[in-house]
Design an enzyme around this catalytic site. Structure first.
Site, PDB file in Angstrom:
ATOM      1  CB  CYS A 129      25.470 -27.207   1.302  1.00  0.00           C
ATOM      2  SG  CYS A 129      23.742 -26.757   0.970  1.00  0.00           S
ATOM      3  CB  ALA A 161      18.590 -28.108  -5.530  1.00  0.00           C
ATOM      4  N   PRO A 163      17.883 -34.354  -7.023  1.00  0.00           N
ATOM      5  CG  PRO A 163      17.349 -36.089  -8.475  1.00  0.00           C
ATOM      6  CD  PRO A 163      18.406 -35.073  -8.192  1.00  0.00           C
ATOM      7  CB  THR A 165      19.305 -31.097  -2.667  1.00  0.00           C
ATOM      8  OG1 THR A 165      20.704 -31.384  -2.684  1.00  0.00           O
ATOM      9  CG2 THR A 165      19.071 -29.785  -1.942  1.00  0.00           C
ATOM     10  CB  ALA A 167      14.156 -36.238  -1.607  1.00  0.00           C
ATOM     11  CG  ASN A 289      24.704 -25.958  -3.509  1.00  0.00           C
ATOM     12  OD1 ASN A 289      25.150 -25.426  -4.535  1.00  0.00           O
ATOM     13  ND2 ASN A 289      23.780 -26.901  -3.549  1.00  0.00           N
TER      14      ASN A 289
END
Length: 314
Positions: A129, A161, A163, A165, A167, A289
């Site tokens: 993003c 954000a 999981p 993102t 991770a 994003n």
């Protein structure tokens, strides 16, 4: 024009938003499948209500679905690690893959910069993003003057954000930094992501810093404004927060630590401040994003579909 059938792997926020964009906005794409691994996910449930074929058995389930042979493009909105496995599993079937994870198996694509350069790639990567928001600006400056160093800071609402993102934070910075150089045109790139916990959540903010030598400031302003307009055609909430800023660099400023060996001398810092508001098709407006990622992926798929049928370019 005949519609190209597409599948979306990933029934989370990004995959579900992308599905809704295809259904609501696209005149050239047709949703043929939403693929998840959780039968109770909101994305799968929503797809069923919208009469979109679903499977909760992952890529293997997709391959077994009726109509799989007719699908031309597959979006992957899972994770970097999962995309590696998904791409390997789908390779024998000749599908066109658009990767919304930071896996970066295939070439980076930022639509207003290099979409036409990758029309024949089997698996293209949408960077991140932050990359989609900022790399067009780095490129806009680099087409006017050389950019020995570019740094971007992407600030997103913590609530946006998920999981996947979280991770992939390391992959985010590595992938974005590489694309700043390979696509944006900077000799050296750096990326920083900030998860902002503010309440109420703030919309996405992006800052681009470029170190340059002597250059035509008006030409840079014009180039940036032109690029912002191009991105806003498919991301309506994308905009400049204020005029492009130029700051002289003092002679004793130790910027040499940022520059690659042999870089041209730098005399000026260019600062560009951006804001990305989401279209709120599925996610809240503060999740710009995610919106810019799905919008860029949609733009890419539509162009691939159009080029396959008509040979047209952007």
């Amino acid at each position: 024009m005949r519609k190209t059938k597409v599948a979306v792997i990933g029934s989370g926020n990004i995959g579900t938003d992308l599905m809704i964009k295809v259904l609501r906005l696209s005149e050239s794409l047709e949703m043929a499948a939403l693929v998840g691994i959780d039968p109770d996910s909101d994305g799968v449930a929503r797809a069923r209500r919208l009469k979109v074929p679903t499977t909760h058995e992952g890529v293997d389930g997709l391959i077994r679905m009726d109509g799989f042979a007719d699908i031309g493009i597959v979006f992957d909105a899972t994770s970097a690690k999962a995309h590696v496995a998904n791409a390997e599993r789908l390779a024998p079937f000749g599908k066109r893959l658009i990767d919304l994870t930071p896996a970066a198996i295939g070439p980076f694509v930022v639509p207003p910069v290099n979409l036409d350069d990758n029309l024949d790639a089997a698996d293209v990567n949408m960077v991140t993003c932050g990359g989609q928001a900022t790399i067009p600006i780095v490129h806009a400056i680099a087409r006017v003057t050389s950019v020995p160093y570019a740094e971007i800071v992407a600030s997103i609402a913590s609530k946006s954000a998920g999981p996947g993102t979280r991770a992939n934070i390391d992959e985010f910075t590595e992938t974005t930094s590489a694309a700043i150089e390979k696509v944006g045109g900077a000799a050296r790139g750096k990326a920083i992501i900030v998860l902002n916990p503010a309440e109420p959540p703030l919309i996405m903010r992006d800052t681009v810093f470029c170190l340059i030598g002597d250059a035509d400031h008006d030409a840079i302003r014009t180039s940036v404004a032109d690029m912002v307009a191009k991105v806003a055609r498919y991301v309506p909430g994308y905009r400049l927060k204020q005029d492009v800023q130029f700051t002289p660099i003092p002679a004793d400023e130790p910027v040499h630590t940022l520059l690659p060996a042999g870089a041209d001398p730098v005399t000026t810092k260019v600062s560009v401040f951006l804001e990305v508001e989401g279209a709120a098709h599925y996610l809240p407006a503060y999740a710009g994003n995610l919106d810019i990622m799905t919008s860029a992926a949609l733009r890419t798929a539509e162009h691939f579909a159009q080029h396959a049928q008509t040979g047209a370019t952007v």
